[in-house]
Design a protein around this motif. Structure first.
Motif, PDB file in Angstrom:
ATOM      1  N   ASP A 123       0.642  -1.378   0.086  1.00 37.55           N
ATOM      2  CA  ASP A 123       0.118   0.020  -0.131  1.00 37.55           C
ATOM      3  C   ASP A 123       0.828   1.333   0.190  1.00 37.55           C
ATOM      4  O   ASP A 123       0.409   2.051  -0.025  1.00 37.55           O
ATOM      5  N   GLY A 124       1.876   1.308  -0.444  1.00 33.69           N
ATOM      6  CA  GLY A 124       3.227   2.282   0.213  1.00 33.69           C
ATOM      7  C   GLY A 124       3.436   2.357   1.453  1.00 33.69           C
ATOM      8  O   GLY A 124       4.483   3.807   1.107  1.00 33.69           O
ATOM      9  N   ALA A 125       2.716   2.570   2.171  1.00 34.68           N
ATOM     10  CA  ALA A 125       3.638   2.789   3.575  1.00 34.68           C
ATOM     11  C   ALA A 125       4.051   2.091   4.254  1.00 34.68           C
ATOM     12  O   ALA A 125       4.136   0.931   3.762  1.00 34.68           O
TER      13      ALA A 125
ATOM     14  N   GLY B 111       9.875   1.259 -15.959  1.00 30.17           N
ATOM     15  CA  GLY B 111       8.121   0.624 -15.426  1.00 30.17           C
ATOM     16  C   GLY B 111       8.182  -0.767 -15.338  1.00 30.17           C
ATOM     17  O   GLY B 111       7.152  -1.735 -13.864  1.00 30.17           O
ATOM     18  N   CYS B 112       9.345  -1.864 -15.132  1.00 32.21           N
ATOM     19  CA  CYS B 112       9.183  -2.667 -14.429  1.00 32.21           C
ATOM     20  C   CYS B 112      10.093  -2.909 -13.157  1.00 32.21           C
ATOM     21  O   CYS B 112       9.337  -3.675 -12.217  1.00 32.21           O
ATOM     22  N   ALA B 113      10.670  -1.327 -13.005  1.00 30.72           N
ATOM     23  CA  ALA B 113      11.205  -1.472 -11.460  1.00 30.72           C
ATOM     24  C   ALA B 113      10.016  -1.236 -10.572  1.00 30.72           C
ATOM     25  O   ALA B 113       9.829  -1.449  -9.635  1.00 30.72           O
ATOM     26  N   THR B 114       9.345  -0.568 -11.346  1.00 28.81           N
ATOM     27  CA  THR B 114       8.338   0.133  -9.836  1.00 28.81           C
ATOM     28  C   THR B 114       6.714  -1.195 -10.128  1.00 28.81           C
ATOM     29  O   THR B 114       6.019  -0.426  -8.817  1.00 28.81           O
ATOM     30  N   THR B 115       7.210  -2.273 -11.293  1.00 27.63           N
ATOM     31  CA  THR B 115       6.010  -2.949 -11.220  1.00 27.63           C
ATOM     32  C   THR B 115       6.819  -3.147  -9.720  1.00 27.63           C
ATOM     33  O   THR B 115       5.602  -4.629  -9.056  1.00 27.63           O
ATOM     34  N   TYR B 116       7.837  -3.829 -10.033  1.00 20.05           N
ATOM     35  CA  TYR B 116       8.228  -4.877  -9.052  1.00 20.05           C
ATOM     36  C   TYR B 116       8.314  -4.517  -7.911  1.00 20.05           C
ATOM     37  O   TYR B 116       7.691  -4.928  -6.616  1.00 20.05           O
ATOM     38  N   HIS B 117       8.502  -2.940  -7.495  1.00 19.50           N
ATOM     39  CA  HIS B 117       8.348  -2.895  -6.257  1.00 19.50           C
ATOM     40  C   HIS B 117       6.786  -2.646  -5.718  1.00 19.50           C
ATOM     41  O   HIS B 117       6.705  -2.226  -4.140  1.00 19.50           O
ATOM     42  N   ALA B 118       5.854  -2.246  -6.531  1.00 17.36           N
ATOM     43  CA  ALA B 118       4.304  -2.276  -6.658  1.00 17.36           C
ATOM     44  C   ALA B 118       3.396  -3.698  -6.094  1.00 17.36           C
ATOM     45  O   ALA B 118       2.725  -3.924  -4.935  1.00 17.36           O
TER      46      ALA B 118
ATOM     47  N   ASP C 164       0.603   0.902  -7.113  1.00 20.32           N
ATOM     48  CA  ASP C 164       0.395  -0.221  -6.781  1.00 20.32           C
ATOM     49  C   ASP C 164      -0.230  -1.271  -7.825  1.00 20.32           C
ATOM     50  O   ASP C 164      -0.246  -1.148  -8.889  1.00 20.32           O
ATOM     51  N   ARG C 165      -0.457  -2.271  -7.637  1.00 15.90           N
ATOM     52  CA  ARG C 165      -1.088  -3.371  -8.505  1.00 15.90           C
ATOM     53  C   ARG C 165      -1.862  -3.073  -9.677  1.00 15.90           C
ATOM     54  O   ARG C 165      -1.883  -3.203 -11.227  1.00 15.90           O
ATOM     55  N   GLU C 166      -2.923  -1.924  -9.366  1.00 12.81           N
ATOM     56  CA  GLU C 166      -3.775  -0.884 -10.468  1.00 12.81           C
ATOM     57  C   GLU C 166      -2.625  -0.161 -11.254  1.00 12.81           C
ATOM     58  O   GLU C 166      -2.847  -0.566 -12.703  1.00 12.81           O
ATOM     59  N   LEU C 167      -1.997   0.370 -11.030  1.00  7.65           N
ATOM     60  CA  LEU C 167      -0.920   1.800 -11.937  1.00  7.65           C
ATOM     61  C   LEU C 167       0.009   0.756 -12.307  1.00  7.65           C
ATOM     62  O   LEU C 167       0.337   0.452 -13.507  1.00  7.65           O
ATOM     63  N   ALA C 168       0.784  -0.609 -11.901  1.00  8.38           N
ATOM     64  CA  ALA C 168       1.460  -1.162 -12.854  1.00  8.38           C
ATOM     65  C   ALA C 168       0.878  -1.987 -13.722  1.00  8.38           C
ATOM     66  O   ALA C 168       1.534  -2.167 -14.443  1.00  8.38           O
TER      67      ALA C 168
ATOM     68  N   LEU D  91       2.212  -9.151 -17.635  1.00 12.05           N
ATOM     69  CA  LEU D  91       3.448  -9.796 -16.428  1.00 12.05           C
ATOM     70  C   LEU D  91       2.613 -10.106 -15.411  1.00 12.05           C
ATOM     71  O   LEU D  91       3.280 -10.826 -14.991  1.00 12.05           O
ATOM     72  N   LEU D  92       1.700  -9.424 -15.027  1.00  7.15           N
ATOM     73  CA  LEU D  92       1.194  -9.515 -13.797  1.00  7.15           C
ATOM     74  C   LEU D  92       0.475 -10.847 -13.687  1.00  7.15           C
ATOM     75  O   LEU D  92      -0.631 -10.855 -14.883  1.00  7.15           O
ATOM     76  N   GLU D  93       0.100 -11.420 -12.983  1.00 12.47           N
ATOM     77  CA  GLU D  93      -0.228 -12.902 -12.438  1.00 12.47           C
ATOM     78  C   GLU D  93      -2.228 -12.720 -12.921  1.00 12.47           C
ATOM     79  O   GLU D  93      -2.452 -11.483 -11.820  1.00 12.47           O
TER      80      GLU D  93
END
Length: 283
Positions: free
Chosen positions: A105-107, A182-189, A270-274, A281-283
């Protein structure tokens, strides 16, 4: 005997009027047993219940400095002058007491302050996290991308894209490399879908779009680019990272499709933005 019966009736009438919550006080006023004072500590404890509210995974989590969070020994946010913005370059994500995001959730949380904590926040208890104290500076900073390192999200060779690649390090010193932001922020999310470790992310770096230097991705600003023609990057569409918000503003000002509302911080991913960038690439 008549007086005693009248007294009992009057006592029951008063209890009915004021409710059971005032039973102890009424009993005292009516000359009840002095031992009934045992209820007072219970009422006091209820009134001072801690304001700490965090998801279960944070209650006794470990901070960056290795200390375990004790939910019964926390300072309140007002006591430490907590704020949701950095102060003179210092922010919670770089503090020894910070517990990084564990649920996407970023926090995060703090081992000495109650409640959820924003990574960009700050309080007067800030102590810079210095790693494990060893001479191995790689443990807390970015490294050269190995030639054979694959992107942890799309599996492209990250070293092939020196102006775009990014990287992260976990608390157990394991590293992840990425071809683009783009891949980095997806990994973080959604770290759990791609990481080979359960350890928290303790360092995260992306390439500033202007300088092409690696910058702290946790404090960077991301323009949510949707036009692949503007960037011509390896993955065709990526968020555009900037170390300074002013540069991000200048970037979106040059676009007919973007505005300042399209500039976000890492916590927004988050998942939606990723999915906007790496949905396939997301399940």
């Amino acid at each position: 005997m008549r007086e005693r019966d009248d007294f009992a009736v009057e006592r029951r009438r008063l209890l009915a009027l004021f409710g059971t919550g005032s039973a102890a006080a009424i009993a005292g006023c009516l000359g009840g047993d002095s031992d009934s004072d045992d209820s007072t500590p219970t009422q006091t404890a209820t009134a001072t219940t801690t304001a700490d509210e965090v998801p279960a995974e944070y209650r006794t989590a470990t901070a960056l400095n290795g200390d375990e969070r004790d939910p019964d020994a926390l300072s309140s946010k007002p006591d430490v002058n907590y704020q949701s913005e950095p102060s003179s370059g210092q922010q919670c994500s770089g503090c020894a007491f910070y517990v990084p995001d564990k649920n996407g959730d970023g926090a995060g949380a703090c081992s000495i302050v109650e409640g959820t904590i924003e990574p960009n926040g700050y309080c007067v208890s800030y102590v810079a996290h210095e790693g494990d104290g060893s001479d191995d500076t790689d443990a807390v900073g970015p490294v050269d991308v190995p030639e054979d390192a694959k992107c942890s999200v799309c599996e492209m060779r990250a070293a092939k894209f020196p102006e775009w690649n990014a990287q992260a390090v976990h608390a157990d010193d394991s590293r992840a490399f990425f071809c683009t932001a783009g891949c980095a922020t997806t990994y973080h999310a959604v770290t759990g879908e791609f990481a080979d470790t359960d350890a928290d992310i303790t360092g995260f770096w992306v390439r500033d779009l202007d300088s092409r230097d690696l910058v702290d991705g946790t404090t960077a600003y991301y323009a949510l680019e949707t036009e692949s023609e503007r960037l011509e990057d390896p993955m065709r569409v990526n968020p555009a990272p900037f170390a300074d918000r002013e540069d991000a503003v200048s970037y979106v000002d040059e676009s007919d499709a973007l505005g300042e509302s399209d500039i976000v911080e890492l916590s927004a991913f988050d998942r939606e933005l990723a999915s906007q960038y790496r949905g396939s690439l997301l399940e």
